[in-house]
Scaffold this motif. Sequence first.
Motif, PDB file in Angstrom:
ATOM      1  N   VAL A  43       1.330  -1.514  -0.173  1.00 44.34           N
ATOM      2  CA  VAL A  43      -0.016  -0.594  -0.292  1.00 44.34           C
ATOM      3  C   VAL A  43       0.911   1.622  -0.103  1.00 44.34           C
ATOM      4  O   VAL A  43       0.279   2.148  -0.569  1.00 44.34           O
ATOM      5  N   LEU A  44       2.197   1.446   0.720  1.00 44.69           N
ATOM      6  CA  LEU A  44       2.996   2.555   0.103  1.00 44.69           C
ATOM      7  C   LEU A  44       3.412   2.408  -1.199  1.00 44.69           C
ATOM      8  O   LEU A  44       4.058   1.558  -1.298  1.00 44.69           O
ATOM      9  N   GLN A  45       3.971   4.533  -1.313  1.00 39.04           N
ATOM     10  CA  GLN A  45       5.097   4.119  -2.938  1.00 39.04           C
ATOM     11  C   GLN A  45       5.988   4.615  -1.582  1.00 39.04           C
ATOM     12  O   GLN A  45       6.529   5.053  -0.652  1.00 39.04           O
ATOM     13  N   GLU A  46       7.277   3.825  -2.840  1.00 41.50           N
ATOM     14  CA  GLU A  46       8.616   4.216  -2.466  1.00 41.50           C
ATOM     15  C   GLU A  46       7.998   5.388  -2.653  1.00 41.50           C
ATOM     16  O   GLU A  46      10.197   5.702  -1.814  1.00 41.50           O
ATOM     17  N   ASP A  47       8.415   6.350  -3.392  1.00 41.94           N
ATOM     18  CA  ASP A  47       8.506   7.680  -3.330  1.00 41.94           C
ATOM     19  C   ASP A  47       8.277   8.751  -2.036  1.00 41.94           C
ATOM     20  O   ASP A  47       7.900  10.398  -2.201  1.00 41.94           O
ATOM     21  N   GLY A  48       7.219   8.212  -1.184  1.00 41.48           N
ATOM     22  CA  GLY A  48       5.602   8.763  -0.800  1.00 41.48           C
ATOM     23  C   GLY A  48       6.362   9.383   0.454  1.00 41.48           C
ATOM     24  O   GLY A  48       7.429   8.516   0.698  1.00 41.48           O
ATOM     25  N   SER A  49       5.976   9.994   1.498  1.00 34.42           N
ATOM     26  CA  SER A  49       5.949  10.111   3.243  1.00 34.42           C
ATOM     27  C   SER A  49       4.629  10.103   3.968  1.00 34.42           C
ATOM     28  O   SER A  49       3.970  10.622   2.873  1.00 34.42           O
ATOM     29  N   TYR A  50       4.896   8.947   4.641  1.00 35.47           N
ATOM     30  CA  TYR A  50       3.815   9.112   5.130  1.00 35.47           C
ATOM     31  C   TYR A  50       3.633   9.166   7.027  1.00 35.47           C
ATOM     32  O   TYR A  50       5.041   8.904   7.564  1.00 35.47           O
ATOM     33  N   THR A  51       2.542   9.655   7.636  1.00 37.48           N
ATOM     34  CA  THR A  51       2.861   9.210   9.319  1.00 37.48           C
ATOM     35  C   THR A  51       2.494   8.198   9.666  1.00 37.48           C
ATOM     36  O   THR A  51       1.918   7.569   8.719  1.00 37.48           O
ATOM     37  N   LEU A  52       2.532   7.668  11.042  1.00 36.53           N
ATOM     38  CA  LEU A  52       2.648   6.560  11.694  1.00 36.53           C
ATOM     39  C   LEU A  52       1.559   6.201  11.017  1.00 36.53           C
ATOM     40  O   LEU A  52       0.486   4.920  11.013  1.00 36.53           O
ATOM     41  N   GLU A  53      -0.395   7.270  11.556  1.00 36.62           N
ATOM     42  CA  GLU A  53      -1.183   7.305  11.134  1.00 36.62           C
ATOM     43  C   GLU A  53      -1.085   6.728   9.498  1.00 36.62           C
ATOM     44  O   GLU A  53      -2.685   6.208   9.297  1.00 36.62           O
ATOM     45  N   GLU A  54      -1.412   7.151   8.449  1.00 40.97           N
ATOM     46  CA  GLU A  54      -1.681   7.143   7.345  1.00 40.97           C
ATOM     47  C   GLU A  54      -1.356   6.310   7.216  1.00 40.97           C
ATOM     48  O   GLU A  54      -1.799   5.686   6.575  1.00 40.97           O
ATOM     49  N   ALA A  55       0.023   5.558   7.636  1.00 43.49           N
ATOM     50  CA  ALA A  55       0.585   4.481   7.290  1.00 43.49           C
ATOM     51  C   ALA A  55      -0.338   3.071   7.453  1.00 43.49           C
ATOM     52  O   ALA A  55      -1.581   2.545   7.500  1.00 43.49           O
ATOM     53  N   LYS A  56      -0.707   3.566   9.458  1.00 41.65           N
ATOM     54  CA  LYS A  56      -1.658   2.497   9.277  1.00 41.65           C
ATOM     55  C   LYS A  56      -3.706   2.821   9.468  1.00 41.65           C
ATOM     56  O   LYS A  56      -4.254   1.200   8.823  1.00 41.65           O
ATOM     57  N   HIS A  57      -4.033   3.611   8.413  1.00 43.49           N
ATOM     58  CA  HIS A  57      -4.658   4.454   7.768  1.00 43.49           C
ATOM     59  C   HIS A  57      -4.882   3.132   6.671  1.00 43.49           C
ATOM     60  O   HIS A  57      -6.018   2.122   6.029  1.00 43.49           O
ATOM     61  N   LEU A  58      -4.096   3.876   5.380  1.00 41.50           N
ATOM     62  CA  LEU A  58      -4.355   2.885   3.949  1.00 41.50           C
ATOM     63  C   LEU A  58      -4.247   1.176   4.309  1.00 41.50           C
ATOM     64  O   LEU A  58      -4.595   0.751   3.725  1.00 41.50           O
ATOM     65  N   MET A  59      -2.862   0.711   5.352  1.00 39.63           N
ATOM     66  CA  MET A  59      -3.169  -0.763   5.770  1.00 39.63           C
ATOM     67  C   MET A  59      -4.501  -1.179   5.850  1.00 39.63           C
ATOM     68  O   MET A  59      -5.210  -2.769   5.580  1.00 39.63           O
ATOM     69  N   GLU A  60      -5.331  -0.322   6.838  1.00 44.15           N
ATOM     70  CA  GLU A  60      -6.673  -0.730   7.440  1.00 44.15           C
ATOM     71  C   GLU A  60      -7.573  -0.595   5.834  1.00 44.15           C
ATOM     72  O   GLU A  60      -8.663  -1.838   6.310  1.00 44.15           O
ATOM     73  N   ARG A  61      -7.159   0.383   5.891  1.00 43.90           N
ATOM     74  CA  ARG A  61      -8.565   0.074   4.006  1.00 43.90           C
ATOM     75  C   ARG A  61      -8.775  -0.669   3.206  1.00 43.90           C
ATOM     76  O   ARG A  61      -9.141  -1.105   2.679  1.00 43.90           O
ATOM     77  N   TYR A  62      -6.845  -1.143   2.936  1.00 46.01           N
ATOM     78  CA  TYR A  62      -6.431  -2.620   1.941  1.00 46.01           C
ATOM     79  C   TYR A  62      -7.076  -3.617   2.672  1.00 46.01           C
ATOM     80  O   TYR A  62      -7.303  -4.330   1.879  1.00 46.01           O
ATOM     81  N   LEU A  63      -7.321  -3.868   3.605  1.00 47.77           N
ATOM     82  CA  LEU A  63      -7.292  -4.446   4.887  1.00 47.77           C
ATOM     83  C   LEU A  63      -8.883  -5.789   4.647  1.00 47.77           C
ATOM     84  O   LEU A  63      -9.087  -5.766   4.719  1.00 47.77           O
ATOM     85  N   ASN A  64      -9.978  -3.994   4.670  1.00 41.19           N
ATOM     86  CA  ASN A  64     -11.221  -3.925   5.181  1.00 41.19           C
ATOM     87  C   ASN A  64     -12.038  -4.001   3.389  1.00 41.19           C
ATOM     88  O   ASN A  64     -13.157  -3.570   3.553  1.00 41.19           O
ATOM     89  N   LYS A  65     -10.912  -3.612   2.523  1.00 42.20           N
ATOM     90  CA  LYS A  65     -12.326  -3.502   1.383  1.00 42.20           C
ATOM     91  C   LYS A  65     -12.518  -4.743   0.424  1.00 42.20           C
ATOM     92  O   LYS A  65     -12.206  -5.544   1.008  1.00 42.20           O
ATOM     93  N   GLU A  66     -13.591  -4.648   0.148  1.00 46.51           N
ATOM     94  CA  GLU A  66     -14.403  -5.267  -0.531  1.00 46.51           C
ATOM     95  C   GLU A  66     -13.972  -6.226  -1.231  1.00 46.51           C
ATOM     96  O   GLU A  66     -13.222  -5.495  -2.526  1.00 46.51           O
ATOM     97  N   VAL A  67     -13.716  -7.634  -1.292  1.00 47.98           N
ATOM     98  CA  VAL A  67     -13.264  -8.677  -2.187  1.00 47.98           C
ATOM     99  C   VAL A  67     -14.455  -8.716  -3.439  1.00 47.98           C
ATOM    100  O   VAL A  67     -15.920  -8.879  -3.271  1.00 47.98           O
ATOM    101  N   ILE A  68     -13.581  -8.967  -4.701  1.00 46.38           N
ATOM    102  CA  ILE A  68     -15.156  -8.506  -5.192  1.00 46.38           C
ATOM    103  C   ILE A  68     -14.923  -9.928  -6.235  1.00 46.38           C
ATOM    104  O   ILE A  68     -14.085 -10.788  -6.682  1.00 46.38           O
TER     105      ILE A  68
END
Length: 68
Positions: A43-68
Amino acid sequence: MSSKEMKAIEQERGSGKPDAFGKKQIRNSALFGPKEKDVLEVVLQEDGSYTLEEAKHLMERYLNKEVI
């Protein structure tokens, strides 16, 4: 995650935050377990910068997204 969603997150985040970290720094952190680090690799991009909260949020969104 679509590029549109990433752009929205980048605009919210802004740049130059003192508490922002790169992908490698976050993945090497002791705050995350091995499985979480695998998700962060996706979920994180190589050239991006993230706060720990943003990283956790992106991880949670990825894990909780609907499977098609």
